[in-house]
Design a protein around this motif. Structure first.
Motif, PDB file in Angstrom:
ATOM      1  N   ASP A 185      -1.167   2.140  12.150  1.00 46.74           N
ATOM      2  CA  ASP A 185      -2.104   1.017  12.215  1.00 46.74           C
ATOM      3  C   ASP A 185      -1.656  -0.115  11.296  1.00 46.74           C
ATOM      4  OD1 ASP A 185      -4.444  -0.367  12.973  1.00 46.74           O
ATOM      5  OD2 ASP A 185      -5.520   0.392  11.228  1.00 46.74           O
ATOM      6  N   LEU A 186      -1.226   0.225  10.081  1.00 42.98           N
ATOM      7  CA  LEU A 186      -0.737  -0.794   9.146  1.00 42.98           C
ATOM      8  C   LEU A 186       0.487  -1.509   9.709  1.00 42.98           C
ATOM      9  CD1 LEU A 186      -1.077   1.217   5.812  1.00 42.98           C
ATOM     10  CD2 LEU A 186      -2.389  -0.813   6.429  1.00 42.98           C
ATOM     11  N   HIS A 187       1.388  -0.727  10.293  1.00 43.32           N
ATOM     12  CA  HIS A 187       2.598  -1.292  10.877  1.00 43.32           C
ATOM     13  C   HIS A 187       2.251  -2.263  12.004  1.00 43.32           C
ATOM     14  CE1 HIS A 187       6.264  -1.180  13.488  1.00 43.32           C
ATOM     15  NE2 HIS A 187       6.859  -1.286  12.327  1.00 43.32           N
ATOM     16  N   PHE A 225       3.739  -1.097   3.724  1.00 43.20           N
ATOM     17  CA  PHE A 225       3.273   0.183   3.203  1.00 43.20           C
ATOM     18  C   PHE A 225       4.464   1.085   2.958  1.00 43.20           C
ATOM     19  CE2 PHE A 225       3.815   0.841   7.695  1.00 43.20           C
ATOM     20  CZ  PHE A 225       4.309   2.128   7.795  1.00 43.20           C
ATOM     21  N   MET A 227       0.845  -1.195   0.000  1.00 42.67           N
ATOM     22  CA  MET A 227       0.000   0.000   0.000  1.00 42.67           C
ATOM     23  C   MET A 227       0.879   1.243   0.000  1.00 42.67           C
ATOM     24  SD  MET A 227      -2.837   1.269   2.812  1.00 42.67           S
ATOM     25  CE  MET A 227      -3.993  -0.059   2.459  1.00 42.67           C
ATOM     26  N   HIS A 239      -2.771   6.159   9.928  1.00 41.77           N
ATOM     27  CA  HIS A 239      -2.973   4.996   9.057  1.00 41.77           C
ATOM     28  C   HIS A 239      -1.712   4.133   9.008  1.00 41.77           C
ATOM     29  CE1 HIS A 239      -6.938   5.421   7.216  1.00 41.77           C
ATOM     30  NE2 HIS A 239      -6.746   6.724   7.148  1.00 41.77           N
ATOM     31  N   ALA A 240      -0.566   4.780   8.846  1.00 38.79           N
ATOM     32  CA  ALA A 240       0.693   4.047   8.748  1.00 38.79           C
ATOM     33  C   ALA A 240       0.988   3.271  10.026  1.00 38.79           C
ATOM     34  CB  ALA A 240       1.831   5.022   8.449  1.00 38.79           C
ATOM     35  N   SER A 279      -0.363  -3.975  12.278  1.00 41.24           N
ATOM     36  CA  SER A 279      -1.016  -5.162  11.706  1.00 41.24           C
ATOM     37  C   SER A 279      -0.065  -6.009  10.873  1.00 41.24           C
ATOM     38  CB  SER A 279      -2.202  -4.738  10.831  1.00 41.24           C
ATOM     39  OG  SER A 279      -3.131  -3.984  11.573  1.00 41.24           O
ATOM     40  N   ASN A 328      10.071   2.974   5.742  1.00 35.45           N
ATOM     41  CA  ASN A 328       8.728   2.996   5.174  1.00 35.45           C
ATOM     42  C   ASN A 328       8.349   4.372   4.634  1.00 35.45           C
ATOM     43  OD1 ASN A 328       8.012   0.253   5.722  1.00 35.45           O
ATOM     44  ND2 ASN A 328       7.740   0.789   7.874  1.00 35.45           N
ATOM     45  N   GLU A 370       1.263  -5.138   8.017  1.00 38.57           N
ATOM     46  CA  GLU A 370       1.078  -4.926   6.588  1.00 38.57           C
ATOM     47  C   GLU A 370       2.174  -4.021   6.030  1.00 38.57           C
ATOM     48  OE1 GLU A 370      -2.875  -4.158   5.087  1.00 38.57           O
ATOM     49  OE2 GLU A 370      -3.711  -4.544   7.092  1.00 38.57           O
TER      50      GLU A 370
END
Length: 217
Positions: free
Chosen positions: A107-109, A115, A1, A104-105, A111, A144, A113
C-alpha cells in the motif's frame, strides 16, 4: 517509515547495541518505526527472566528492546489487496505477521511513500525470490528490505568495521550462547578482518540478492 517484520532482527541488533545506529544509517529514528501489536507479547517482555532465557539472550538486549518498543508505533489493519494475498498464500514460508507487513508495504509503495522492511526471516525472503511471479507480485520489495546481513553491511559503511566488530564482539560475551547468531559468529570476532566479514555477509545473501542494491551482489 520503518516496518519491523519480525522479532529476530530487532533482537540481534539489540544484542549488539546497534539498533540506534541502524536507524540513523537509514536516516530514521524509533518514532519512525511501526510494529505489529503482537511483537512485545511474542518476546514475553512482561516476564523478564523468561524473555531473556528463551528469546532475547541477555539483560542488556532486554533493556534495549523494551526502551525501543516504547518509542515505536503499532500498525493498524492493513489495506486488503486480494491479488497479493492470493500470491502470498501460495508461499508456505510467509507467516501471518509477514502477510500484514507486506500488505502495508504494498500500500505504501502504491502511494509513493518511502519505507523499509526490517526482517530477519531470510527463509521467507528466499522463498519469495524463488516465486515464479516475483517480478509482478512483489515489485514493492526490491531495495525496500533489510535483513541482518544487509544491515551489518550498511553499518560497516556508516560507522566503520572496527566499531561494528567491537559491538558484535562485546555482544558475544553477554548473550546466551544458544541465542547468539551463527552469521555474526562466522563474520565477526578476533582474528577477522573487514574483507573476511563482508565476504561472509554477502555469501549469506546469495539467495535473496535480487532484493538489494546491485553492489551487494
Amino acid at each position: 517509515m520503518i516496518l519491523l517484520s519480525d522479532n529476530d532482527l530487532v533482537v540481534k541488533l539489540a544484542q549488539c547495541d546497534l539498533l540506534q545506529e541502524t536507524l540513523v544509517s537509514l536516516e530514521s529514528g524509533a518514532n519512525d518505526c511501526f510494529v505489529l501489536s503482537s511483537l512485545p507479547y511474542s518476546l514475553r517482555l512482561k516476564d523478564p527472566d523468561k524473555s531473556i532465557e528463551k528469546y532475547v539472550g541477555s539483560v542488556q538486549a532486554y533493556e534495549r528492546i523494551c526502551g525501543f518498543l516504547e518509542q515505536c508505533s503499532v500498525l493498524n489493519d492493513a489495506k486488503v489487496d486480494f491479488d497479493l494475498i492470493d500470491h502470498m498464500q501460495k508461499i508456505d514460508e510467509v507467516d501471518p505477521g509477514e502477510f500484514a507487513l507486506f500488505l502495508h508495504a504494498n500500500d505504501l509503495h502504491g502511494s509513493g511513500e518511502q519505507f523499509k522492511i526490517l526482517t530477519g526471516d531470510k527463509r521467507a525472503l528466499s522463498a519469495i525470490c524463488s516465486y515464479e511471479h516475483f517480478d509482478t507480485a512483489f515489485s514493492f520489495l526490491p531495495d525496500n528490505v533489510d535483513c541482518l546481513e544487509s544491515s551489518m553491511l550498511r553499518l560497516i559503511d556508516y560507522a566503520g568495521y572496527e566499531f561494528v566488530n567491537e559491538r558484535v564482539s562485546v555482544a558475544r560475551q553477554q548473550v546466551i550462547e544458544k541465542k547468539y547468531d551463527k552469521v555474526l559468529r562466522f563474520a565477526f570476532g578476533e582474528g577477522r578482518d573487514e574483507k573476511h566479514c563482508t565476504e561472509c555477509l554477502r555469501s549469506y545473501m546469495l539467495d535473496v540478492v535480487k532484493l538489494f542494491n546491485p553492489q551487494m551482489g
